[in-house]
Design a protein around this motif. Structure first.
Motif, PDB file in Angstrom:
ATOM      1  N   TYR A  52       0.857  -1.105  -0.142  1.00 25.90           N
ATOM      2  CA  TYR A  52       0.051   0.021  -0.090  1.00 25.90           C
ATOM      3  C   TYR A  52       0.844   1.361  -0.127  1.00 25.90           C
ATOM      4  O   TYR A  52       0.563   2.216  -0.658  1.00 25.90           O
ATOM      5  CB  TYR A  52      -0.827  -0.058   1.206  1.00 25.90           C
ATOM      6  N   LEU A  53       1.880   1.244   0.735  1.00 26.42           N
ATOM      7  CA  LEU A  53       2.632   2.500   0.992  1.00 26.42           C
ATOM      8  C   LEU A  53       3.411   2.680  -0.383  1.00 26.42           C
ATOM      9  O   LEU A  53       3.511   3.636  -0.844  1.00 26.42           O
ATOM     10  CB  LEU A  53       3.831   2.462   2.050  1.00 26.42           C
ATOM     11  N   VAL A  54       3.954   1.585  -1.074  1.00 30.77           N
ATOM     12  CA  VAL A  54       4.740   1.711  -2.420  1.00 30.77           C
ATOM     13  C   VAL A  54       3.755   2.311  -3.470  1.00 30.77           C
ATOM     14  O   VAL A  54       3.999   3.204  -4.096  1.00 30.77           O
ATOM     15  CB  VAL A  54       5.486   0.479  -2.661  1.00 30.77           C
ATOM     16  N   GLY A  55       2.399   1.635  -3.271  1.00 33.80           N
ATOM     17  CA  GLY A  55       1.503   2.091  -4.243  1.00 33.80           C
ATOM     18  C   GLY A  55       1.102   3.526  -4.375  1.00 33.80           C
ATOM     19  O   GLY A  55       0.814   4.397  -5.153  1.00 33.80           O
ATOM     20  N   LEU A  56       0.889   3.938  -2.954  1.00 30.57           N
ATOM     21  CA  LEU A  56       0.447   5.363  -2.722  1.00 30.57           C
ATOM     22  C   LEU A  56       1.492   6.395  -3.242  1.00 30.57           C
ATOM     23  O   LEU A  56       1.397   7.274  -3.939  1.00 30.57           O
ATOM     24  CB  LEU A  56       0.055   5.606  -1.294  1.00 30.57           C
ATOM     25  N   THR A  57       2.762   5.835  -2.836  1.00 31.15           N
ATOM     26  CA  THR A  57       4.027   6.745  -3.228  1.00 31.15           C
ATOM     27  C   THR A  57       4.170   6.983  -4.775  1.00 31.15           C
ATOM     28  O   THR A  57       4.557   7.834  -5.185  1.00 31.15           O
ATOM     29  CB  THR A  57       5.138   6.204  -2.368  1.00 31.15           C
ATOM     30  N   THR A  58       4.094   5.694  -5.418  1.00 30.25           N
ATOM     31  CA  THR A  58       4.267   5.644  -6.776  1.00 30.25           C
ATOM     32  C   THR A  58       3.077   6.578  -7.540  1.00 30.25           C
ATOM     33  O   THR A  58       3.326   7.359  -8.344  1.00 30.25           O
ATOM     34  CB  THR A  58       4.081   4.365  -7.318  1.00 30.25           C
ATOM     35  N   THR A  59       1.715   6.438  -7.115  1.00 36.06           N
ATOM     36  CA  THR A  59       0.603   7.348  -7.696  1.00 36.06           C
ATOM     37  C   THR A  59       0.923   8.752  -7.241  1.00 36.06           C
ATOM     38  O   THR A  59       0.910   9.450  -8.139  1.00 36.06           O
ATOM     39  CB  THR A  59      -0.753   6.830  -6.966  1.00 36.06           C
ATOM     40  N   MET A  60       1.517   8.999  -6.269  1.00 35.77           N
ATOM     41  CA  MET A  60       1.758  10.596  -6.085  1.00 35.77           C
ATOM     42  C   MET A  60       2.825  11.028  -6.961  1.00 35.77           C
ATOM     43  O   MET A  60       2.816  12.116  -7.379  1.00 35.77           O
ATOM     44  CB  MET A  60       1.978  10.721  -4.533  1.00 35.77           C
ATOM     45  N   TRP A  61       3.953  10.297  -7.117  1.00 36.70           N
ATOM     46  CA  TRP A  61       5.083  10.699  -7.609  1.00 36.70           C
ATOM     47  C   TRP A  61       4.545  10.782  -9.410  1.00 36.70           C
ATOM     48  O   TRP A  61       5.088  11.909  -9.889  1.00 36.70           O
ATOM     49  CB  TRP A  61       6.223   9.693  -7.461  1.00 36.70           C
ATOM     50  N   VAL A  62       4.025   9.756  -9.790  1.00 33.86           N
ATOM     51  CA  VAL A  62       3.683   9.887 -11.341  1.00 33.86           C
ATOM     52  C   VAL A  62       2.739  10.905 -11.524  1.00 33.86           C
ATOM     53  O   VAL A  62       2.881  11.554 -12.620  1.00 33.86           O
ATOM     54  CB  VAL A  62       3.183   8.651 -11.632  1.00 33.86           C
ATOM     55  N   SER A  63       1.713  11.121 -10.451  1.00 40.53           N
ATOM     56  CA  SER A  63       0.886  12.053 -10.900  1.00 40.53           C
ATOM     57  C   SER A  63       1.637  13.620 -10.731  1.00 40.53           C
ATOM     58  O   SER A  63       1.202  14.552 -11.663  1.00 40.53           O
ATOM     59  CB  SER A  63      -0.389  12.146  -9.901  1.00 40.53           C
TER      60      SER A  63
END
Length: 100
Positions: free
Chosen positions: A64-75
């Motif tokens: 979950y943490l990796v997914g949220l972080t990736t989503t924020m950085w990509v956006s």
């Protein structure tokens, strides 16, 4: 092409532009990853080292943490590209050509 000295004074308030140092290696990145995120690091370590241990739940939390972080950085990357195209007419460094 860099702004004139009067415009640079207004925009940068007497501070020099960080030429050649864009993105990750700036001071703010080290402050965020090294100081502000310490509680997150402690929490993740506690998931695997503390008691009671549940590796499956710990891995789910890390996912979950990796997914949220990736989503924020990509956006943020996509918004940076859109803002660069809309307001400056070109893609920002390092994707586009260097210098303005």
């Amino acid at each position: 092409m860099f702004p004139s000295s009067a415009l640079a004074t207004v925009l940068y308030h007497g501070y020099e532009v960080s030429e050649g140092v864009t993105g990750f290696p700036n001071t703010g990145s080290w402050l965020i990853f090294g100081v502000v995120l310490v509680p997150i690091y402690v929490m993740v370590i506690a998931w695997f080292v503390g008691t009671p241990r549940d590796t499956k739940t710990g891995l789910l939390g890390v996912t979950y943490l990796v997914g949220l972080t990736t989503t924020m950085w990509v956006s943020m990357l996509l918004m940076t590209l859109v803002i660069g195209l809309l307001f400056f007419g070109r893609l920002p460094e390092p994707i586009g050509s260097p210098g303005l």
